[in-house]
Write a protein that holds these residues in place. Sequence first.
Motif, PDB file in Angstrom:
ATOM      1  N   ALA A 272       1.837  10.652   4.576  1.00  0.00           N
ATOM      2  CA  ALA A 272       1.935   9.456   3.474  1.00  0.00           C
ATOM      3  C   ALA A 272       1.660   8.172   4.307  1.00  0.00           C
ATOM      4  CB  ALA A 272       3.200   9.566   2.947  1.00  0.00           C
ATOM      5  N   LEU A 273       2.715   8.091   5.617  1.00  0.00           N
ATOM      6  CA  LEU A 273       2.532   7.210   6.500  1.00  0.00           C
ATOM      7  C   LEU A 273       1.232   6.717   7.031  1.00  0.00           C
ATOM      8  CD1 LEU A 273       3.939   4.572   7.358  1.00  0.00           C
ATOM      9  CD2 LEU A 273       4.912   6.018   9.291  1.00  0.00           C
ATOM     10  N   LEU A 274       0.399   7.704   7.450  1.00  0.00           N
ATOM     11  CA  LEU A 274      -0.948   7.669   7.819  1.00  0.00           C
ATOM     12  C   LEU A 274      -1.899   7.194   6.977  1.00  0.00           C
ATOM     13  CD1 LEU A 274      -3.103   7.794  10.305  1.00  0.00           C
ATOM     14  CD2 LEU A 274      -2.962  10.324  10.080  1.00  0.00           C
ATOM     15  N   ASP A 275      -1.701   7.944   5.822  1.00  0.00           N
ATOM     16  CA  ASP A 275      -2.703   7.593   4.747  1.00  0.00           C
ATOM     17  C   ASP A 275      -2.677   6.088   4.329  1.00  0.00           C
ATOM     18  OD1 ASP A 275      -3.334  10.183   4.922  1.00  0.00           O
ATOM     19  OD2 ASP A 275      -2.638  10.666   2.912  1.00  0.00           O
ATOM     20  N   VAL A 276      -1.443   5.602   4.284  1.00  0.00           N
ATOM     21  CA  VAL A 276      -1.123   4.013   3.821  1.00  0.00           C
ATOM     22  C   VAL A 276      -2.009   3.312   4.985  1.00  0.00           C
ATOM     23  CG1 VAL A 276       0.640   4.523   2.255  1.00  0.00           C
ATOM     24  CG2 VAL A 276       1.219   3.858   4.691  1.00  0.00           C
TER      25      VAL A 276
ATOM     26  N   ILE B 197       0.827  -1.161  -0.040  1.00  0.00           N
ATOM     27  CA  ILE B 197       0.021  -0.021  -0.100  1.00  0.00           C
ATOM     28  C   ILE B 197       0.755   1.302  -0.200  1.00  0.00           C
ATOM     29  CG2 ILE B 197      -1.884   1.053   1.149  1.00  0.00           C
ATOM     30  CD1 ILE B 197      -2.534  -1.845   0.410  1.00  0.00           C
ATOM     31  N   LEU B 198       0.815   1.976  -0.902  1.00  0.00           N
ATOM     32  CA  LEU B 198       1.664   3.299  -1.240  1.00  0.00           C
ATOM     33  C   LEU B 198       1.043   4.444  -1.287  1.00  0.00           C
ATOM     34  CD1 LEU B 198       4.852   3.327  -3.355  1.00  0.00           C
ATOM     35  CD2 LEU B 198       3.045   4.881  -3.927  1.00  0.00           C
ATOM     36  N   ASP B 199       1.760   5.553  -0.818  1.00  0.00           N
ATOM     37  CA  ASP B 199       1.220   6.939  -0.826  1.00  0.00           C
ATOM     38  C   ASP B 199       2.363   7.899  -1.049  1.00  0.00           C
ATOM     39  OD1 ASP B 199      -0.931   9.092  -0.940  1.00  0.00           O
ATOM     40  OD2 ASP B 199      -0.294   9.569   0.737  1.00  0.00           O
ATOM     41  N   THR B 200       2.543   8.969  -1.811  1.00  0.00           N
ATOM     42  CA  THR B 200       3.495   9.967  -1.822  1.00  0.00           C
ATOM     43  C   THR B 200       2.778  11.519  -1.664  1.00  0.00           C
ATOM     44  OG1 THR B 200       2.894  10.563  -4.193  1.00  0.00           O
ATOM     45  CG2 THR B 200       4.651   8.765  -3.913  1.00  0.00           C
TER      46      THR B 200
ATOM     47  N   ALA C  36       5.549   6.739   1.315  1.00  0.00           N
ATOM     48  CA  ALA C  36       5.481   5.631   2.418  1.00  0.00           C
ATOM     49  C   ALA C  36       4.853   4.380   1.692  1.00  0.00           C
ATOM     50  CB  ALA C  36       4.673   6.175   3.521  1.00  0.00           C
ATOM     51  N   ALA C  37       5.101   3.177   2.201  1.00  0.00           N
ATOM     52  CA  ALA C  37       4.392   1.982   1.775  1.00  0.00           C
ATOM     53  C   ALA C  37       4.483   1.049   2.846  1.00  0.00           C
ATOM     54  CB  ALA C  37       5.206   1.544   0.621  1.00  0.00           C
ATOM     55  N   ILE C  38       3.311   0.317   3.223  1.00  0.00           N
ATOM     56  CA  ILE C  38       3.393  -0.711   4.245  1.00  0.00           C
ATOM     57  C   ILE C  38       2.921  -2.208   3.410  1.00  0.00           C
ATOM     58  CG2 ILE C  38       2.584   0.644   5.984  1.00  0.00           C
ATOM     59  CD1 ILE C  38      -0.166  -0.306   5.629  1.00  0.00           C
ATOM     60  N   GLU C  39       3.544  -3.092   4.151  1.00  0.00           N
ATOM     61  CA  GLU C  39       3.296  -4.264   3.505  1.00  0.00           C
ATOM     62  C   GLU C  39       1.840  -5.189   3.885  1.00  0.00           C
ATOM     63  OE1 GLU C  39       6.390  -8.067   2.929  1.00  0.00           O
ATOM     64  OE2 GLU C  39       5.543  -7.880   4.999  1.00  0.00           O
TER      65      GLU C  39
ATOM     66  N   HIS D 220      -4.387   4.958  -3.621  1.00  0.00           N
ATOM     67  CA  HIS D 220      -5.607   5.677  -3.813  1.00  0.00           C
ATOM     68  C   HIS D 220      -5.419   6.830  -4.895  1.00  0.00           C
ATOM     69  CE1 HIS D 220     -10.093   5.918  -2.929  1.00  0.00           C
ATOM     70  NE2 HIS D 220      -9.715   7.380  -2.640  1.00  0.00           N
ATOM     71  N   ASN D 221      -6.294   6.600  -6.125  1.00  0.00           N
ATOM     72  CA  ASN D 221      -5.965   7.555  -7.235  1.00  0.00           C
ATOM     73  C   ASN D 221      -4.536   7.233  -7.749  1.00  0.00           C
ATOM     74  OD1 ASN D 221      -6.160   9.682  -9.418  1.00  0.00           O
ATOM     75  ND2 ASN D 221      -5.714  11.213  -7.945  1.00  0.00           N
ATOM     76  N   ALA D 222      -4.217   5.892  -7.851  1.00  0.00           N
ATOM     77  CA  ALA D 222      -2.956   5.515  -8.195  1.00  0.00           C
ATOM     78  C   ALA D 222      -2.177   6.143  -9.472  1.00  0.00           C
ATOM     79  CB  ALA D 222      -3.010   3.805  -8.317  1.00  0.00           C
ATOM     80  N   PRO D 223      -2.897   6.475 -10.420  1.00  0.00           N
ATOM     81  CA  PRO D 223      -2.129   7.099 -11.666  1.00  0.00           C
ATOM     82  C   PRO D 223      -1.306   8.387 -11.182  1.00  0.00           C
ATOM     83  CG  PRO D 223      -4.396   6.241 -12.306  1.00  0.00           C
ATOM     84  CD  PRO D 223      -4.405   6.128 -10.885  1.00  0.00           C
ATOM     85  N   PHE D 224      -2.102   8.999 -10.181  1.00  0.00           N
ATOM     86  CA  PHE D 224      -1.324  10.204  -9.791  1.00  0.00           C
ATOM     87  C   PHE D 224       0.230   9.898  -9.210  1.00  0.00           C
ATOM     88  CE2 PHE D 224      -0.166  13.076  -6.166  1.00  0.00           C
ATOM     89  CZ  PHE D 224      -0.163  14.316  -6.876  1.00  0.00           C
ATOM     90  N   ASP D 225       0.287   8.898  -8.218  1.00  0.00           N
ATOM     91  CA  ASP D 225       1.298   8.557  -7.490  1.00  0.00           C
ATOM     92  C   ASP D 225       2.592   7.892  -8.532  1.00  0.00           C
ATOM     93  OD1 ASP D 225       0.889   8.893  -4.370  1.00  0.00           O
ATOM     94  OD2 ASP D 225      -0.870   7.938  -5.245  1.00  0.00           O
TER      95      ASP D 225
END
Length: 229
Positions: A153-157, A6-9, A26-29, A90-95
């Motif tokens: 980013a970390l909270l969001d993922v 799970i990734l976010d920027t 940030a990313a979590i497994e 979330h809205n992966a094309p953006f990231d």
Amino acid sequence: MTRALILDTETTGLDPATGDRVLEVAAIEVVNLVPSGREFHRVIDPERDVPEEATRVHGFTREMLRGKPVFAQILPELLDFLGDDPVVAHNAPFDFNFLDHEFDRCGVPRIARSRMVDTLALAKTRFPGLPNSLDALCRRYGIDNTMRTSHNALLDVQLLSQVYLELMGGKQPVLGLAERHVAPLATGADGQLRTRTPRPIVPTPEELERHAGFLGKLKDPVWSGFIEG
């Protein structure tokens, strides 16, 4: 075992083609949709200014980011963490678009779009016509997001991992009880799942005798046959 990330920027703006850069990733497994506890989180020097409107979204200023590693320095660790597994955002094309530009600067192949899982697209399919932002989905699924006062980013993922579980059916296939035909599970005092030992209730001869005596006082009791055997 099914592994995904799970990734976010967070970024300096909305368009990497005009020079905007990644400043946090940030990313979590998750394994079988359940967070494993492994995470990746880096704050990055974007090597440019951070516009005030971007600061209002995520709270980072240029001064806060000076001296942080640049993207090229964190890239080997990021690639190692992501591996070859699906990347959920979330809205992966953006990231992915921002990561494409950062990878291009470093001369590294981009993450294949075949690995991209967009939870916004999943949510729009499930809830057409409704708000499907991360906050809206948290409210819809009863996920506590009260600590999300700004984009982080970390909270969001961490929140998105819970939303992703719900979007994928809301259950953890790691248990697989029906398929494995195991005994029911019970939670012990330490919170761990344990196999429950069946404890059938077998009446004693004295109890059967008293039950028969009770039935003898009734007129044609429908359950009289149950005292046999």
